[in-house]
Design an enzyme around this catalytic site. Structure first.
Site, PDB file in Angstrom:
ATOM      1  N   GLY A 182      -6.081  -8.406   6.279  1.00 42.86           N
ATOM      2  CA  GLY A 182      -5.998  -7.731   7.637  1.00 42.86           C
ATOM      3  C   GLY A 182      -5.750  -6.388   7.318  1.00 42.86           C
ATOM      4  N   ASN A 183      -5.054  -6.149   5.913  1.00 42.36           N
ATOM      5  CA  ASN A 183      -5.006  -4.726   5.622  1.00 42.36           C
ATOM      6  C   ASN A 183      -6.091  -4.065   5.161  1.00 42.36           C
ATOM      7  OD1 ASN A 183      -1.948  -4.444   6.128  1.00 42.36           O
ATOM      8  ND2 ASN A 183      -1.849  -5.985   4.590  1.00 42.36           N
TER       9      ASN A 183
HETATM   10  P1  ADP Z   1      -3.784  -8.971   2.705  1.00 42.16           P
HETATM   11  O1  ADP Z   1      -3.794  -8.075   4.060  1.00 42.16           O
HETATM   12  O2  ADP Z   1      -5.036  -8.842   2.018  1.00 42.16           O
HETATM   13  O3  ADP Z   1      -3.225 -10.249   2.833  1.00 42.16           O
HETATM   14  P2  ADP Z   1      -1.126  -8.131   1.614  1.00 42.16           P
HETATM   15  O4  ADP Z   1      -0.729  -6.689   2.150  1.00 42.16           O
HETATM   16  O5  ADP Z   1      -0.547  -9.155   2.414  1.00 42.16           O
HETATM   17  O6  ADP Z   1      -2.704  -7.890   2.068  1.00 42.16           O
HETATM   18  O7  ADP Z   1      -0.977  -8.377  -0.070  1.00 42.16           O
HETATM   19  C1  ADP Z   1      -1.539  -7.476  -0.894  1.00 42.16           C
HETATM   20  C2  ADP Z   1      -0.547  -6.345  -1.124  1.00 42.16           C
HETATM   21  O8  ADP Z   1       0.446  -6.931  -1.770  1.00 42.16           O
HETATM   22  C3  ADP Z   1      -0.991  -5.383  -2.033  1.00 42.16           C
HETATM   23  O9  ADP Z   1      -1.280  -4.036  -1.057  1.00 42.16           O
HETATM   24  C4  ADP Z   1       0.425  -5.129  -2.679  1.00 42.16           C
HETATM   25  O10 ADP Z   1       0.981  -3.931  -2.227  1.00 42.16           O
HETATM   26  C5  ADP Z   1       1.314  -6.199  -2.491  1.00 42.16           C
HETATM   27  N1  ADP Z   1       1.959  -6.731  -3.700  1.00 42.16           N
HETATM   28  C6  ADP Z   1       3.026  -7.063  -3.672  1.00 42.16           C
HETATM   29  N2  ADP Z   1       3.472  -7.656  -5.018  1.00 42.16           N
HETATM   30  C7  ADP Z   1       2.313  -7.562  -5.888  1.00 42.16           C
HETATM   31  C8  ADP Z   1       1.918  -7.916  -7.068  1.00 42.16           C
HETATM   32  N3  ADP Z   1       2.963  -8.693  -7.885  1.00 42.16           N
HETATM   33  N4  ADP Z   1       0.736  -7.609  -7.638  1.00 42.16           N
HETATM   34  C9  ADP Z   1      -0.286  -7.092  -6.778  1.00 42.16           C
HETATM   35  N5  ADP Z   1       0.032  -6.719  -5.510  1.00 42.16           N
HETATM   36  C10 ADP Z   1       1.300  -6.898  -4.932  1.00 42.16           C
HETATM   37 MG    MG Z   2      -1.100 -10.688   3.666  1.00 43.21          MG
END
Ligand code: ADP
Ligand code: MG
Length: 299
Positions: A10-11
């Site tokens: 969603g992001n």
């Molecule tokens: P989506 O909308 O794709 O589910 P999320 O925001 O839920 O995205 O998950 C992706 C985010 O996870 C990245 O933008 C990053 O900031 C965060 N993140 C947290 N821990 C980690 C990690 N260990 N490695 C990579 N990204 C991470």
């Molecule tokens: Mg997510």
């Protein structure tokens, strides 16, 4: 024929500014996805809704119209974002695309209701967050690192997977599980709302299991899952086993409510023998063909 489940963040689908910007982001995603999917691959697509459903909650609170509960707002994002994605993909893919509004069964007694972990809506500074009439958490980097958080219990089933399977058998691509799905109790009859936003990462792994998918691919806004993420010595994970992932989850290597659910979903799927990938949405072809990103498989 390979069965592929692709989950789009969603992001990664979020767009600041006008609705036209949202349309463009969706169209670009559809374009690169359609180009990346092989004709012999059956495709199920799921998508997140964190930014979008958080915005809806703010709109509802500010409006002079009757309130709507969170499960209904999730359904609205499945319809709005899911149908936009469906229209864009249908025009570009070599087969029809159907968008389904689907549920996610959760335990109404889950301890997740006492500990909100799912970040939704806009980002705030610490001062802005302190003024908000809802719960926020520090979930990011930099000055605007706070977001609203809501409960996000793990789903146990997606009732519509039989329909997904039938549509795949009919040669269609399917969009389902948007925003994680409408949270429902096991005995749901539509008369009660569960106030939660399910993480679409878990829902994607349930759907992938139920339709016997070969690959589960998460397209997000980072190129890999990292160890020591956000520090000077962060290290990209290229190929890991579900066992290793469980160890890293126990060591809190992955953000709660962001990378954590993704890695847990990958481990769950890989333990059943499938291959799961986390990669950037910037290059779906590379991700779908295993040329980049974090791969989780048994050995
Ligand atoms: P989506 O909308 O794709 O589910 P999320 O925001 O839920 O995205 O998950 C992706 C985010 O996870 C990245 O933008 C990053 O900031 C965060 N993140 C947290 N821990 C980690 C990690 N260990 N490695 C990579 N990204 C991470
Ligand atoms: Mg997510």
């Amino acid at each position: 024929m390979t069965r592929l489940v692709v989950a789009v963040g969603g992001n990664a689908l979020a767009a600041d500014g006008s609705f036209d910007a949202q349309r463009r982001t969706v169209a670009e995603t559809a374009e690169s996805l359609a180009a990346a999917v092989d004709a012999e691959d059956a495709l199920v697509l799921t998508h997140g809704n964190g930014p979008q459903v958080g915005n809806k909650l703010l709109e509802v609170a500010a409006a002079d119209t009757p309130d709507r509960p969170l499960d209904v707002l999730v359904a609205e994002t499945q319809a709005s974002l899911g149908s936009l994605l469906g229209r864009a993909l249908d025009a570009r893919l070599d087969r029809p695309v159907s968008t389904l509004v689907t549920r996610a069964v959760v335990d109404p007694e889950s301890s997740a209701f006492a500990n909100p972990t799912k970040p939704i809506g806009p980002w705030y500074t610490e001062e802005e967050a302190a003024d908000k009439p809802f719960e926020t958490k520090d979930v990011g980097e930099g000055e605007r690192s706070y977001r609203r958080v809501v409960p996000s219990p793990e789903p146990t089933a997606v009732p519509e997977t039989g329909a997904v399977d039938a549509l795949l058998e009919a040669g269609e691509a399917v969009i389902c599980g948007g925003g994680g799905g409408i949270p429902v109790a096991p005995e749901d009859d539509g008369s009660e709302s569960i106030e939660a936003v399910i993480d679409k990462d878990y829902t994607a792994s349930i759907v992938a299991d139920a339709i016997d998918a070969d690959r589960l691919v998460f397209l997000t806004d980072v190129d890999y899952a990292y160890l020591n993420y956000g520090t000077d010595d962060q290290q990209a994970l290229e190929s890991v086993t579900p066992g290793e992932v469980r160890g890293y989850l126990d060591a809190d290597e992955f953000g709660e409510g962001s990378m954590g659910p993704k890695m847990a979903a990958c481990a769950r799927f890989a333990e059943e023998g499938g291959e799961a990938v986390i990669a950037s949405i910037d290059d779906p072809a590379a991700a779908l063909h295993g040329k980049t990103g974090t791969t989780v498989r048994l050995d």
